[in-house]
Structure formats: C-alpha cells, structure tokens
Design a protein around this motif. Structure first.
Motif, PDB file in Angstrom:
ATOM      1  N   LYS A   1       0.835  -1.187   0.000  1.00  0.00           N
ATOM      2  CA  LYS A   1       0.000   0.000   0.000  1.00  0.00           C
ATOM      3  C   LYS A   1       0.882   1.255   0.000  1.00  0.00           C
ATOM      4  O   LYS A   1       2.064   1.207   0.340  1.00  0.00           O
ATOM      5  CB  LYS A   1      -0.912   0.023   1.228  1.00  0.00           C
ATOM      6  N   THR A   2       0.315   2.382  -0.378  1.00  0.00           N
ATOM      7  CA  THR A   2       1.056   3.641  -0.393  1.00  0.00           C
ATOM      8  C   THR A   2       1.541   4.002   1.010  1.00  0.00           C
ATOM      9  O   THR A   2       0.783   3.939   1.975  1.00  0.00           O
ATOM     10  CB  THR A   2       0.176   4.782  -0.932  1.00  0.00           C
ATOM     11  N   VAL A   3       2.824   4.364   1.097  1.00  0.00           N
ATOM     12  CA  VAL A   3       3.427   4.718   2.386  1.00  0.00           C
ATOM     13  C   VAL A   3       4.047   6.110   2.279  1.00  0.00           C
ATOM     14  O   VAL A   3       4.787   6.391   1.333  1.00  0.00           O
ATOM     15  CB  VAL A   3       4.519   3.706   2.798  1.00  0.00           C
ATOM     16  N   GLN A   4       3.730   6.963   3.254  1.00  0.00           N
ATOM     17  CA  GLN A   4       4.348   8.285   3.347  1.00  0.00           C
ATOM     18  C   GLN A   4       5.468   8.224   4.384  1.00  0.00           C
ATOM     19  O   GLN A   4       5.224   7.861   5.538  1.00  0.00           O
ATOM     20  CB  GLN A   4       3.322   9.339   3.741  1.00  0.00           C
ATOM     21  N   VAL A   5       6.688   8.550   3.981  1.00  0.00           N
ATOM     22  CA  VAL A   5       7.849   8.476   4.876  1.00  0.00           C
ATOM     23  C   VAL A   5       8.331   9.886   5.198  1.00  0.00           C
ATOM     24  O   VAL A   5       8.513  10.710   4.300  1.00  0.00           O
ATOM     25  CB  VAL A   5       8.993   7.671   4.227  1.00  0.00           C
ATOM     26  N   THR A   6       8.526  10.166   6.485  1.00  0.00           N
ATOM     27  CA  THR A   6       9.030  11.471   6.926  1.00  0.00           C
ATOM     28  C   THR A   6      10.047  11.244   8.044  1.00  0.00           C
ATOM     29  O   THR A   6       9.792  10.479   8.967  1.00  0.00           O
ATOM     30  CB  THR A   6       7.899  12.366   7.455  1.00  0.00           C
ATOM     31  N   GLN A   7      11.210  11.889   7.926  1.00  0.00           N
ATOM     32  CA  GLN A   7      12.218  11.763   8.980  1.00  0.00           C
ATOM     33  C   GLN A   7      12.959  13.086   9.117  1.00  0.00           C
ATOM     34  O   GLN A   7      13.261  13.761   8.117  1.00  0.00           O
ATOM     35  CB  GLN A   7      13.197  10.631   8.661  1.00  0.00           C
ATOM     36  N   ASP A   8      13.259  13.468  10.362  1.00  0.00           N
ATOM     37  CA  ASP A   8      13.919  14.736  10.654  1.00  0.00           C
ATOM     38  C   ASP A   8      15.406  14.536  10.919  1.00  0.00           C
ATOM     39  O   ASP A   8      15.823  13.518  11.475  1.00  0.00           O
ATOM     40  CB  ASP A   8      13.286  15.419  11.866  1.00  0.00           C
ATOM     41  N   LEU A   9      16.173  15.546  10.529  1.00  0.00           N
ATOM     42  CA  LEU A   9      17.612  15.580  10.790  1.00  0.00           C
ATOM     43  C   LEU A   9      17.903  16.851  11.584  1.00  0.00           C
ATOM     44  O   LEU A   9      17.814  17.955  11.057  1.00  0.00           O
ATOM     45  CB  LEU A   9      18.393  15.578   9.469  1.00  0.00           C
ATOM     46  N   LYS A  10      18.225  16.667  12.885  1.00  0.00           N
ATOM     47  CA  LYS A  10      18.471  17.824  13.736  1.00  0.00           C
ATOM     48  C   LYS A  10      19.871  18.374  13.500  1.00  0.00           C
ATOM     49  O   LYS A  10      20.791  17.658  13.107  1.00  0.00           O
ATOM     50  CB  LYS A  10      18.315  17.442  15.210  1.00  0.00           C
ATOM     51  N   GLY A  11      20.039  19.670  13.747  1.00  0.00           N
ATOM     52  CA  GLY A  11      21.344  20.293  13.573  1.00  0.00           C
ATOM     53  C   GLY A  11      21.312  21.740  14.025  1.00  0.00           C
ATOM     54  O   GLY A  11      20.335  22.209  14.609  1.00  0.00           O
ATOM     55  N   LYS A  12      22.376  22.462  13.736  1.00  0.00           N
ATOM     56  CA  LYS A  12      22.456  23.877  14.074  1.00  0.00           C
ATOM     57  C   LYS A  12      23.474  24.537  13.162  1.00  0.00           C
ATOM     58  O   LYS A  12      24.281  23.871  12.495  1.00  0.00           O
ATOM     59  CB  LYS A  12      22.862  24.071  15.532  1.00  0.00           C
ATOM     60  N   ASP A  13      23.421  25.858  13.123  1.00  0.00           N
ATOM     61  CA  ASP A  13      24.341  26.646  12.297  1.00  0.00           C
ATOM     62  C   ASP A  13      24.329  26.157  10.853  1.00  0.00           C
ATOM     63  O   ASP A  13      25.381  25.958  10.230  1.00  0.00           O
ATOM     64  CB  ASP A  13      25.770  26.599  12.864  1.00  0.00           C
ATOM     65  N   PHE A  14      23.139  25.959  10.308  1.00  0.00           N
ATOM     66  CA  PHE A  14      23.036  25.521   8.913  1.00  0.00           C
ATOM     67  C   PHE A  14      23.517  26.638   7.988  1.00  0.00           C
ATOM     68  O   PHE A  14      23.234  27.812   8.196  1.00  0.00           O
ATOM     69  CB  PHE A  14      21.591  25.155   8.564  1.00  0.00           C
ATOM     70  N   ALA A  15      24.249  26.250   6.948  1.00  0.00           N
ATOM     71  CA  ALA A  15      24.784  27.219   5.992  1.00  0.00           C
ATOM     72  C   ALA A  15      23.700  27.654   5.009  1.00  0.00           C
ATOM     73  O   ALA A  15      22.771  26.908   4.712  1.00  0.00           O
ATOM     74  CB  ALA A  15      25.958  26.604   5.229  1.00  0.00           C
ATOM     75  N   LYS A  16      23.834  28.879   4.530  1.00  0.00           N
ATOM     76  CA  LYS A  16      22.922  29.354   3.491  1.00  0.00           C
ATOM     77  C   LYS A  16      23.257  28.674   2.157  1.00  0.00           C
ATOM     78  O   LYS A  16      24.386  28.286   1.920  1.00  0.00           O
ATOM     79  CB  LYS A  16      23.046  30.872   3.328  1.00  0.00           C
ATOM     80  N   GLY A  17      22.249  28.555   1.300  1.00  0.00           N
ATOM     81  CA  GLY A  17      22.499  28.003  -0.027  1.00  0.00           C
ATOM     82  C   GLY A  17      21.609  26.827  -0.342  1.00  0.00           C
ATOM     83  O   GLY A  17      20.604  26.561   0.331  1.00  0.00           O
TER      84      GLY A  17
END
Length: 294
Positions: free
Chosen positions: A257-273
């Motif tokens: 069946k159709t599956v929606q997958v979502t996962q988070d990646l925590k961090g800080k000081d992400f660079a622009k771009g």
C-alpha cells in the motif's frame, strides 16, 4: 718568565679559536639540516598540489565527456563541472601550504562523491533510453509484420504497458526537503532561513504496488549542504566497489500500500544556499531533490 706569559696567552687564544670553530661547525650543520627539512617539506607540498590538480583535471574530463553526450542531465553535470573548474582556479592561486592542500583534498573528495552519484544516474538514463529505443524498434517491426492483427496487438500492447508501468520494483516519489524551527512548546514552524532552522525534514512517498515484495525496506538518505558536506551520521556503507556516505537510514514496513515516509535531521548553524537530498536503495539512486535556505 716573559716567554712563559706569551706561551700562556697563545694557548688561551688557540683555545678560544677552537671553541669558536666548533660553534661555527655546529651552527653550519644545524642550518644545513633545517634547509634540507624545508626543501623536503616544500617538495612534498608541491607534489601533493600537483596530485590534487591532476585529480581535479581528471574529474573535469569525466564531466566534459558526459556533457558531450547531451543527456537530460546536462545542466546538472555542467553545474558540477563548474564547481571543479572553480576549485582548480583557487588551487592554482594557492601557496600550497599543508593546511590549504588538506582543505582542497577534502573538497575534491566531496566533488568526486557527487560525480559518482551523477554518473550512476546518467548511465541509468542512457540504459533506459537504449532499452526504450530497442523496444520501439521491435514494436515497429512487429506492427509492420502483423497489420491484420492491429486490434489484437493494440490490446496486448496496452496490457504490456500496464504491466511494465506497475513493475515489480518499488518507486520513490514526491521527495521533498524542508527546514523547521522548533519552538519551546514543541511546535514546529517551517522556515526558509538558515539562521532559524534547527531541523531539516526529508519526506517521500512509496506508491502502491500490488506485485512488489512486501516486508521491511531500508533506504539510505544523503543530505548535502551548500558546502558539499554530508550532514547527519556521515556513516559509510560498501556495496562491492561502491562506497556510499549517508546522513541516516530509514526503514519502511511495506505491505503493497502507499506509504508516506518522513524523517527529521536535527542540527544547528546551517549554511545558506542549496541543499541536495538523495535517496538510495542500496547504492542505486532512486530519487533526489533540492531546496534553498536563505
């Protein structure tokens, strides 16, 4: 008595001269040794600079050859080739000290990793085009030889197209990357500003496939920032001769069946771009996307 004093003075002068001579010899030896060390270090850095430049030239040649084939990925290949050219320009202007050469080698490794991903996808597209061309030519021959059975063949071709479309392999669709700000209340607010982001979210969809094999399915997710750094776990996995550096893995329980997958990646000081997201089934790139943080 006077002769005895003269003899003592002469001995003292000779002793002083001997000490000065020994000191001079020691100083000359040290200076010679230091010069040899400097020459050795200079030769090593020059050799490393030439090695990195040679590797970058080979990387550029690989991109030039792929771009000349004029595939649907030409724009992406040109962008990556331009990054290589810019790095070559920076390297040629550098003084070649150990620290900067280490930085250039690291950037080259990242560019080489991107190249392997793009080349694999480009080869896949070429094979698909070859297969489609062969199928088209075969279909033309069959239709030419069986004009009397056009209606029957049309029905068969429709069934065949549906079977090929469904297939037996899982596909990954609607891949999306986004950034969120985590509030103290636990609420997440989507943002496109790098300074506000503390979570990157990767989501994708595995559509329904009644003939695919059900069970657990693991995907390798690679998140690359605007500085060509792989974020997250930065773990590596070997698949034969191929080595994949990935940010995290996600395991999906698939029951056709159709599956929606979502996962988070925590961090800080992400660079622009621009951030790039690549989804791998083992070492095969099955989906990709990008998004921009201001």
């Amino acid at each position: 008595m006077e002769n005895q004093r003269s003899s003592s003075s002469l001995k003292a002068v000779i002793a002083v001269l001997a000490v000065l001579l020994v000191g001079s010899l020691i100083y000359i030896f040290k200076m010679t040794s230091d010069a040899d060390v400097v020459k050795t270090e200079l030769k090593t850095t020059l050799t490393e600079k030439e090695s990195v430049m040679k590797d970058l030239q080979e990387l550029k040649s690989t991109y030039d050859a792929a771009i000349s084939e004029n595939t649907s990925m030409s724009d992406e290949l040109i962008q990556e080739r331009d990054k290589v050219v810019n790095l070559m320009s920076d390297l040629s202007k550098s003084k070649g000290d150990v620290a900067s050469l280490s930085k250039y080698r690291t950037q080259f490794n990242a560019l080489q990793g991107n190249m392997k991903v793009l080349m694999a996808e480009n080869e896949g597209l070429k094979k698909q085009n070859t297969t489609l061309t062969t199928q088209r030519d075969s279909t033309v021959v069959v239709l030419g030889e069986t004009k009397k059975n056009v209606e029957a063949l049309t029905g068969q071709n429709e069934e065949l197209s549906k079977a090929v479309e469904i297939g037996s392999k899982l596909t990954v669709l609607n891949t999306r990357g986004s950034a969120f700000k985590m509030k103290s209340s636990g609420k997440q607010i989507e943002t496109d500003k790098a300074s506000r982001a503390d979570v990157l979210r990767v989501s994708f969809t595995i559509p329904e496939n009644p003939i695919a094999k059900s069970g657990e399915k693991m995907y390798y997710v690679q998140v690359i920032d605007s500085k060509n750094n792989v974020l997250g776990d930065k773990k590596t996995e070997s698949f034969g001769e191929n080595i994949l550096t990935y940010s995290f893995t996600t395991v999906v329980q698939y029951d056709n069946k159709t599956v929606q997958v979502t996962q988070d990646l925590k961090g800080k000081d992400f660079a622009k771009g621009t951030y790039y997201i690549n989804i791998f089934d083992r070492d095969i790139l099955v989906s990709k996307t990008s998004f921009v943080l201001r």
